[in-house]
Design an enzyme around this catalytic site. Structure first.
Site, PDB file in Angstrom:
ATOM      1  N   ASN A   1      -2.325   6.926  -1.336  1.00  0.00           N
ATOM      2  CA  ASN A   1      -1.981   6.826   0.089  1.00  0.00           C
ATOM      3  C   ASN A   1      -2.680   7.896   0.920  1.00  0.00           C
ATOM      4  O   ASN A   1      -3.541   7.595   1.745  1.00  0.00           O
ATOM      5  CB  ASN A   1      -0.463   6.909   0.296  1.00  0.00           C
ATOM      6  CG  ASN A   1      -0.105   6.832   1.770  1.00  0.00           C
ATOM      7  OD1 ASN A   1      -0.478   5.883   2.444  1.00  0.00           O
ATOM      8  ND2 ASN A   1       0.565   7.839   2.283  1.00  0.00           N
ATOM      9  N   THR A   2      -2.335   9.175   0.676  1.00  0.00           N
ATOM     10  CA  THR A   2      -2.843  10.249   1.539  1.00  0.00           C
ATOM     11  C   THR A   2      -4.367  10.214   1.675  1.00  0.00           C
ATOM     12  O   THR A   2      -4.901  10.327   2.778  1.00  0.00           O
ATOM     13  CB  THR A   2      -2.416  11.624   0.985  1.00  0.00           C
ATOM     14  OG1 THR A   2      -0.994  11.644   0.901  1.00  0.00           O
ATOM     15  CG2 THR A   2      -2.876  12.757   1.885  1.00  0.00           C
TER      16      THR A   2
ATOM     17  N   LYS B   1      10.443   1.647  -5.534  1.00  0.00           N
ATOM     18  CA  LYS B   1       9.830   2.852  -6.102  1.00  0.00           C
ATOM     19  C   LYS B   1      10.836   3.992  -5.886  1.00  0.00           C
ATOM     20  O   LYS B   1      11.181   4.311  -4.742  1.00  0.00           O
ATOM     21  CB  LYS B   1       8.518   3.164  -5.395  1.00  0.00           C
ATOM     22  CG  LYS B   1       7.864   4.417  -5.931  1.00  0.00           C
ATOM     23  CD  LYS B   1       6.606   4.764  -5.151  1.00  0.00           C
ATOM     24  CE  LYS B   1       6.210   6.185  -5.472  1.00  0.00           C
ATOM     25  NZ  LYS B   1       5.435   6.793  -4.405  1.00  0.00           N
TER      26      LYS B   1
ATOM     27  N   GLY C   1      -1.451  12.741  -5.752  1.00  0.00           N
ATOM     28  CA  GLY C   1      -2.416  13.775  -6.104  1.00  0.00           C
ATOM     29  C   GLY C   1      -3.854  13.292  -6.150  1.00  0.00           C
ATOM     30  O   GLY C   1      -4.782  14.090  -6.114  1.00  0.00           O
TER      31      GLY C   1
END
Lengths: 263, 370
Positions: free
Chosen positions: A208-209, A99, A187
């Site tokens: 992820n976050t 990535k 986002g």
């Protein structure tokens, strides 16, 4: 549907369309349970954090063996740095998926389109399965496709903001125009936003976050897995069109059905 | 273009009046905003913000979690030399202090490095005083060559250099620069640095910029809290960090919040920065610059360090000795007394117990790869 709706990417047939990450966890020991709860089969890992030294607490040992590794070039500020990180990742045994993140703006962490295209071109030529993280811009997307990208990873909002699909219209254009898979990355803050991206026709989402920083990461991983599935099912089932007003009559064309002389 | 005009403007601006004029509503508006102007940052540093510390802490915690997650990057300082030509009135290594002067040879550097590496740490900060004829660029380059195989990330906190010298060290494998302005008040700066090369306020002020231009990945700035009014100093530090972020968007800008600690010499701090003040400073910085790296050192006590973790901290030192050669053998006189003498393992244990992951490695050196 589950049997037939596979996502072909980089020579793999994926049954899950949720990609997960390894960053921001208070304890990397949660990663196996997150993978299981989410159903995810692809996980991204920042090479900068991978520590293969003996005795080090290496994030890699927490990643279940069935997962496809998607090393990322976090920290790269130029195409050259991204290329070097990708080569290191491959040399370290992380496979040939990469990535690309080329970011030279630490305030907003927005990707550099020009450098991303350059890195994609070099790495695709070297046989990598290249998944570039990008700002959803049609021209950059076309350049990435020409450079040999395997998929396009547009951001929904700046990394880590959890602001959702702020770039919705631009992503919609990419979905319509590009033949490469579109994987919405960055986002996405809530399962409903991931669901929305899938309903729009995105091929997959990377989250992820929102999972790693949730009060219950495993519970949140499960919720995201289900949301991505629901969105995909809705997309395949064909969403009805949306009307702004109820249509009880045809005020503009109703006269066509009326007999002459009528009121 | 440099930060100097802004710094000089700030130095003469009657900020005390501006701080006093802020009311509670301005503070609440600033806490709620998505992005802050300098005025909003000033409001958060004002006395009127003090009653709203919990709300500031809550916002700072959310922003830190969102951008950095539950992780804290760990490093330790390695003191190479305490020779120093400067006369900083507040520093234990100042030339006038009669302390044993020493400098590690490369074998000793290796021993220090190995002792640190044995704790698992992968990021180090090399420190010297300012004595370039003894511990200059050549010496640092040689030390980096010795330490490179052990540490993927090496930062320096030495003496201000020219850009070309920093570029040399970047090529050798240095990726971070720490340089504290100490105070952003030029008059006070002149009083505190009566002699030695450090007297040059402007050269020091522009040092972070030279490091960024030379290719440093991380540039860490700070003011020594206690030398003058902390609100002014943090305001200037925040504006300096914001300026550097805009000018060098590819560089990770970090801020340290060092409070004065007891040291050799008789200098007394001009003002006492309380725990409450430091929390206000740190949370205001986090809200103003959400992606700013914030470093907390072992100058702070274990209890305080553990409690401020969620409020914005992203980098911590651990297993610290501030004496030259203090990792491999019993310490002599350090630069200052530390408050948190816990080992790396003990700090990690506390971090994990609080739900944080200690991050040892956060960069993969690229200079040797094809």
């Amino acid at each position: 549907m589950e049997q037939t709706d596979t996502f072909e990417l980089g020579g793999r047939a994926l049954t899950s369309r949720l990609f997960t990450g390894t960053g921001k966890y208070g304890d990397d020991g949660l990663i196996p349970a997150v993978c299981e709860a989410s159903g995810s089969q692809v996980i991204t890992v920042a090479l900068r954090r991978v520590d293969l030294d003996k005795g080090a607490d290496n994030v890699m040992r927490h990643i279940p063996g069935h997962m496809t590794l998607l090393p990322n070039t976090s920290g790269a500020r130029t195409a050259d740095e991204a290329v070097r990180i990708a080569r290191l990742a491959r040399a370290m045994g992380c496979g040939n998926w990469i990535k690309i993140e080329v970011i030279s703006d630490n305030r907003y962490l927005l990707p550099d389109g020009y450098e991303t295209v350059r890195a994609t071109e070099i790495l695709a030529r070297e046989g990598f399965v290249v998944l570039p993280y990008m700002n959803p811009d049609l021209y950059v997307a076309r350049s990435l496709a020409n450079a040999g990208a395997a998929a396009i990873m547009p951001l929904g909002a700046p990394i880590g903001t959890n602001r959702g699909l702020r770039t919705e219209e631009m992503i919609r254009i990419l979905i319509e125009e590009m033949s490469l898979p579109i994987i919405v990355d960055a986002g996405i803050g809530t399962p409903s936003q991931a669901c929305q991206a899938m309903e729009m026709g995105a091929h997959a989402c990377l989250v992820n976050t929102a999972i790693a920083t949730a009060a219950d990461p495993i519970g949140m991983a499960r919720a995201f897995g289900q949301a991505v599935q629901a969105g995909r099912r809705a997309y395949l089932a064909g969403l009805g069109s949306v009307a702004a007003l109820a249509r009880a009559s045809s005020p503009l064309t109703g006269f066509l059905d009326q007999e002459e002389g009528g009121i | 273009m440099t930060f100097l005009p802004e710094a000089l403007h700030l130095a003469t601006y009657p900020l005390e009046g501006s701080f006093q004029k802020v009311d509670g509503n301005e503070v609440l508006r600033a806490i709620g905003r998505d992005s802050l102007t300098a005025e909003g940052f000033l409001a958060l540093l004002s006395p009127a913000a003090s009653p709203h510390l919990e709300a500031m802490a809550s916002r700072a915690r959310d922003l830190t979690m969102r951008h950095f997650g539950r992780t804290v990057s760990l490093f330790t300082p390695l003191y190479l030399s305490n020779h120093c030509a400067n006369h900083c009135r507040y520093c234990g290594f100042a030339a006038r202090n009669t302390i044993p002067r020493t400098q590690l040879n490369l074998e000793e550097v290796r021993a220090e490095g190995e002792a640190i590496a044995a704790t698992g740490l992968k990021q180090i900060l090399l420190l010297t005083g300012e004595a370039p004829h003894k511990a200059g660029v050549d010496y640092l380059e040689a030390c980096v060559a010795v330490l490179r195989p052990l540490f993927p990330s090496i930062a320096i906190e030495v003496f201000p250099m020219e850009t070309e010298d920093y570029a040399r060290l970047v090529r050798a494998g240095v990726d971070g620069l720490t340089v504290f302005q100490e105070t952003y008040d030029p008059e006070l700066y002149a009083q505190l640095h009566p002699a030695g090369p450090k007297r040059d306020f402007v050269f020091r002020l522009n040092t972070p910029q030279r490091g960024a231009e030379a290719g440093m990945r991380i540039v860490n700035i700070g003011a020594l809290l206690g030398l003058s009014d902390w609100r002014r100093e943090i305001f200037a530090t925040g504006l300096h960090a914001a300026w550097l972020q805009r000018q060098y968007p590819g560089v990770d800008i970090a801020v340290s919040l060092p409070r004065m600690r007891p040291h050799a010499g008789d200098f007394e701090p001009a003002c006492v920065v309380s725990d409450r003040d430091l929390v206000q400073a740190m949370t205001a910085l986090r809200i103003f610059l959400p992606r700013l790296s914030v470093t907390i050192s072992t100058r702070e006590t274990p209890r305080f360090r553990d409690n401020i973790l969620p409020l914005g901290v992203t980098r911590m030192s651990a297993g610290v000795s501030t004496a030259v050669g203090g990792h491999a053998k019993p310490a002599e006189t350090g630069q200052f007394e530390i408050s948190d003498g816990r080992s790396v393992a003990e700090v990690c244990q506390v971090l994990r117990a609080r739900g944080y992951q200690p991050v040892f490695k956060d960069w993969e050196p690229l200079e040797a790869s094809a």
